[in-house]
Design a protein around this motif. Structure first.
Motif, PDB file in Angstrom:
ATOM      1  N   UNK A 110      36.809  59.822  36.368  1.00 58.62           N
ATOM      2  CA  UNK A 110      38.052  59.098  36.641  1.00 58.62           C
ATOM      3  C   UNK A 110      37.775  57.904  37.540  1.00 58.62           C
ATOM      4  N   UNK A 111      36.954  58.111  38.561  1.00 60.19           N
ATOM      5  CA  UNK A 111      36.610  57.008  39.468  1.00 60.19           C
ATOM      6  C   UNK A 111      35.863  55.917  38.718  1.00 60.19           C
ATOM      7  N   UNK A 112      34.935  56.317  37.861  1.00 56.47           N
ATOM      8  CA  UNK A 112      34.172  55.326  37.099  1.00 56.47           C
ATOM      9  C   UNK A 112      35.109  54.501  36.221  1.00 56.47           C
ATOM     10  N   UNK A 113      36.099  55.151  35.630  1.00 53.39           N
ATOM     11  CA  UNK A 113      37.074  54.415  34.810  1.00 53.39           C
ATOM     12  C   UNK A 113      37.887  53.479  35.704  1.00 53.39           C
ATOM     13  N   UNK A 114      38.334  54.005  36.849  1.00 48.89           N
ATOM     14  CA  UNK A 114      39.175  53.195  37.738  1.00 48.89           C
ATOM     15  C   UNK A 114      38.474  51.914  38.171  1.00 48.89           C
ATOM     16  N   UNK A 115      37.195  52.015  38.507  1.00 45.71           N
ATOM     17  CA  UNK A 115      36.474  50.844  39.013  1.00 45.71           C
ATOM     18  C   UNK A 115      35.991  49.916  37.909  1.00 45.71           C
ATOM     19  N   UNK A 116      35.789  50.442  36.715  1.00 46.93           N
ATOM     20  CA  UNK A 116      35.173  49.628  35.668  1.00 46.93           C
ATOM     21  C   UNK A 116      36.083  49.306  34.497  1.00 46.93           C
ATOM     22  N   UNK A 117      37.357  49.631  34.630  1.00 44.72           N
ATOM     23  CA  UNK A 117      38.248  49.499  33.476  1.00 44.72           C
ATOM     24  C   UNK A 117      38.431  48.044  33.029  1.00 44.72           C
ATOM     25  N   UNK A 118      38.570  47.813  31.721  1.00 36.57           N
ATOM     26  CA  UNK A 118      38.521  48.802  30.645  1.00 36.57           C
ATOM     27  C   UNK A 118      37.065  49.169  30.301  1.00 36.57           C
ATOM     28  N   UNK A 175      48.303  49.700  44.198  1.00 35.31           N
ATOM     29  CA  UNK A 175      47.718  48.995  43.061  1.00 35.31           C
ATOM     30  C   UNK A 175      46.226  49.261  43.081  1.00 35.31           C
ATOM     31  N   UNK A 176      45.530  48.792  42.063  1.00 34.00           N
ATOM     32  CA  UNK A 176      44.090  49.026  41.980  1.00 34.00           C
ATOM     33  C   UNK A 176      43.349  48.377  43.145  1.00 34.00           C
ATOM     34  N   UNK A 177      43.991  47.410  43.777  1.00 32.62           N
ATOM     35  CA  UNK A 177      43.324  46.767  44.915  1.00 32.62           C
ATOM     36  C   UNK A 177      43.126  47.737  46.059  1.00 32.62           C
ATOM     37  N   UNK A 178      43.987  48.784  46.083  1.00 33.23           N
ATOM     38  CA  UNK A 178      43.880  49.750  47.183  1.00 33.23           C
ATOM     39  C   UNK A 178      42.753  50.745  46.996  1.00 33.23           C
ATOM     40  N   UNK A 179      42.051  50.678  45.856  1.00 36.26           N
ATOM     41  CA  UNK A 179      40.894  51.549  45.683  1.00 36.26           C
ATOM     42  C   UNK A 179      39.898  51.240  46.802  1.00 36.26           C
ATOM     43  N   UNK A 180      39.211  52.257  47.317  1.00 36.77           N
ATOM     44  CA  UNK A 180      38.229  51.994  48.375  1.00 36.77           C
ATOM     45  C   UNK A 180      37.257  50.930  47.902  1.00 36.77           C
ATOM     46  N   UNK A 181      36.859  50.080  48.820  1.00 37.91           N
ATOM     47  CA  UNK A 181      35.989  48.973  48.488  1.00 37.91           C
ATOM     48  C   UNK A 181      34.674  49.471  47.902  1.00 37.91           C
TER      49      UNK A 181
ATOM     50  N   UNK B 170      51.910  42.088  49.929  1.00 39.65           N
ATOM     51  CA  UNK B 170      50.801  42.157  48.989  1.00 39.65           C
ATOM     52  C   UNK B 170      51.181  41.809  47.570  1.00 39.65           C
ATOM     53  N   UNK B 171      52.340  41.230  47.391  1.00 39.47           N
ATOM     54  CA  UNK B 171      52.733  40.844  46.036  1.00 39.47           C
ATOM     55  C   UNK B 171      52.504  39.357  45.806  1.00 39.47           C
ATOM     56  N   UNK B 172      51.255  38.938  46.042  1.00 39.52           N
ATOM     57  CA  UNK B 172      50.938  37.512  45.964  1.00 39.52           C
ATOM     58  C   UNK B 172      51.224  36.945  44.586  1.00 39.52           C
ATOM     59  N   UNK B 173      50.825  37.668  43.554  1.00 39.70           N
ATOM     60  CA  UNK B 173      51.015  37.157  42.194  1.00 39.70           C
ATOM     61  C   UNK B 173      52.490  36.933  41.913  1.00 39.70           C
ATOM     62  N   UNK B 174      53.295  37.932  42.274  1.00 36.62           N
ATOM     63  CA  UNK B 174      54.729  37.823  42.054  1.00 36.62           C
ATOM     64  C   UNK B 174      55.299  36.613  42.803  1.00 36.62           C
ATOM     65  N   UNK B 175      54.845  36.440  44.045  1.00 35.76           N
ATOM     66  CA  UNK B 175      55.332  35.311  44.847  1.00 35.76           C
ATOM     67  C   UNK B 175      54.977  33.981  44.188  1.00 35.76           C
ATOM     68  N   UNK B 176      53.745  33.858  43.698  1.00 34.32           N
ATOM     69  CA  UNK B 176      53.319  32.608  43.056  1.00 34.32           C
ATOM     70  C   UNK B 176      54.074  32.378  41.756  1.00 34.32           C
TER      71      UNK B 176
END
Lengths: 192, 318
Positions: A110-118, A175-181, B170-176
């Motif tokens: 699941x993690x591999x999919x999350x980081x590498x999707x699609x 959102x996906x941005x919140x995945x650990x770096x 954190x909704x930068x895209x939406x804001x733009x």
């Protein structure tokens, strides 16, 4: 009891009890496993004289009136609740609990999919060095963590996988941005 | 006597062209806020005249679609993804009905939906908001973001952007997106032209989130390159559109003419899904083979390109 001590052949027991004991072991191992159990695994607890298929059939008929069944799936056998009871199981479940059903490898995929999707199944195989079973993907799909993404522009147009909105909800991500770096995970040795 | 004839500017009648920004605008010779504001205003006005003057000649579909592509790539960068144009095109063109586009595809699809909404239509804003997830739609109504405000189009766009990032950082895209929508609406353009989306960086965004009152100063300098690039793209699209429109009579079939319209509306065309079994947006039937043959013919005639370099799953565009 250490594995060495396990009497597989049960020569000391009369036949009916011997069968009972083997059946019990099969059921116990299936009960204790979150994932399908293969013939090879079951062979570890049974003797040479054991007819696995007959034992399985015997267990299945004993479970006739139970709300769960012993089912054969690709990869082996598993105990699972019967379809008519699915609604009751779902109703009783706390949505967060479902994640604890996932085995470690399930989560890794699941993690591999999350980081590498699609990502395609083939690409997942390159990451893990082995095939990722269709059952595993099926589990992730059934839990609405993963769905089909765009086809890959290769021969056969293989499916790719992406994570779903429900995946974000279940793991408490906005959102996906919140995945650990990724780099942090790499440094900590969690991924290569 | 001054020879008047020689002072007349001879128009280039061979290919259509729009005037690009003059050097005094693009030169960037001053950092003083008043000067920057003046020049940004001039750039927007120049773009405005071009877009309104070209109403019939510049195909807004493919023009805005290509700007949407740039905006999507820039917004994906803000989110830490660095996918190429090819990846975005594939994500959108190779997804089957019912499947997901993936994060990059989603971004492009969303920008496209915003861009292809006719701003003059009644309930255009409601329609547009329908494309966003519910919590963002709620934000729009809670903040009454589309209310008519005072100030220039640019000021209104900046206000919308800072209101969104103040309320939901954190909704930068939406804001733009909404900033570009409001800017385009106030400029009187018929479709949203992504100007801010493609050019705002992570650093800019970070600074605006830290202090939303700085939004106008941070955005203003970007207006000039944004307009400049939009005009360069407009010229590119105009030239290509002109070429394909010129050969359309040679194609001699309704299906082919309808197909050309698709090329003028979208950045990329997938013959098997967008021209076949029916040409997108029409009832005109076309077989898979005929669609692919037509695309190859358009490439031979030099009026379209194959965009992927692949021998299968090919995509075509102006």
């Amino acid at each position: 009891m250490a594995p060495d001590d396990l009497d597989l052949d049960l020569h000391d027991l009369p036949e009916p009890q011997r069968l009972r004991e083997w059946m019990g072991r099969i059921e116990a191992v299936l009960f204790a496993s979150a994932t399908p159990v293969s013939r090879r695994t079951l062979a570890k607890v049974l003797g040479q004289g054991a007819d696995l298929d007959a034992l399985i059939a015997a267990i299945q008929s004993e479970l006739d009136n139970r709300p769960y069944e012993l089912a054969e799936v690709a990869g082996g056998w598993m105990l699972r609740t019967r379809a008519p009871y699915a609604a009751a199981v779902k109703a009783a479940r706390d949505p967060g609990d479902r994640l604890s059903e996932l085995a470690d490898f399930d989560v890794a995929v699941l993690a591999a999919i999350a980081y590498n999707q699609p990502i395609t199944r083939n690409a997942l195989k390159d990451i893990f060095g082995k095939e990722v079973g269709r059952n595993l993907i099926g589990r992730l799909r059934e839990m609405d963590l993963v769905s089909n993404g765009p086809r890959s522009p290769r021969p056969g147009a293989p499916i790719t996988f992406v994570t779903t909105d429900n995946f974000l909800t279940m793991f408490d991500l906005t959102s996906l941005r919140d995945l650990p770096d990724r780099d942090e995970l790499r440094e900590a040795g969690f991924i290569k | 006597m001054i020879d008047m004839k020689s002072t007349l500017i001879q128009p280039n009648l061979d290919l259509p062209e729009v005037p690009v920004l003059p050097r005094w605008i693009t030169r960037g010779s001053s950092d003083l806020p008043d000067e920057v504001a003046f020049v940004a205003g001039a750039a927007l006005s120049h773009l405005d005249l071009v877009l309104k003057g070209q109403q019939n000649a510049l195909p807004m579909g493919v023009f805005c679609d290509r700007l949407a592509m740039r905006a999507a790539m820039a917004c994906l960068k803000l989110e830490g993804r660095s996918d190429s144009e090819a990846v975005l095109r594939d994500a959108v063109c190779l997804t089957r009905a019912g499947d997901a586009y993936g994060p990059s595809g989603d971004m492009f699809v969303l920008w496209r939906k915003v861009v292809h909404t006719r701003l003059s239509a009644s309930k255009a804003m409601d329609h547009m908001i329908g494309h966003f997830p519910p919590h963002l739609a709620k934000l729009v109504s809670d903040l009454n973001l589309f209310r008519r405000r005072d100030g220039t189009p640019f000021a209104q766009a900046g206000a919308v952007l800072s209101e969104i990032i103040s309320a939901a950082p954190h909704n930068e895209t939406f804001a733009l997106m909404l900033a570009d929508v409001v800017l385009s609406r106030e400029m009187g353009w018929s479709y949203t032209v992504p100007l801010l989306g493609p050019v705002v960086s992570r650093g800019n965004m970070h600074n605006m989130i830290s202090d939303p009152s700085l939004t106008p100063q941070i955005l203003q300098p970007h207006v000039i390159p944004a307009c400049d690039r939009a005009l360069q793209l407009a010229n590119d699209v105009l030239r290509r559109a002109h070429k394909i429109t010129a050969i359309t009579p040679k194609l001699r079939s309704k299906a082919a003419t309808d197909a050309v319209h698709v090329f003028l509306t979208y950045d990329a065309v997938s013959p098997s899904t967008m021209l076949s079994p029916r040409v997108f947006g029409t009832k005109t039937p076309m077989t898979d083979r005929a669609a692919r043959r037509l695309c190859d013919r358009l490439v031979e005639l030099g009026v379209a390109r194959e965009l992927t370099g692949r021998s299968s799953f090919r995509l075509y565009g102006l």
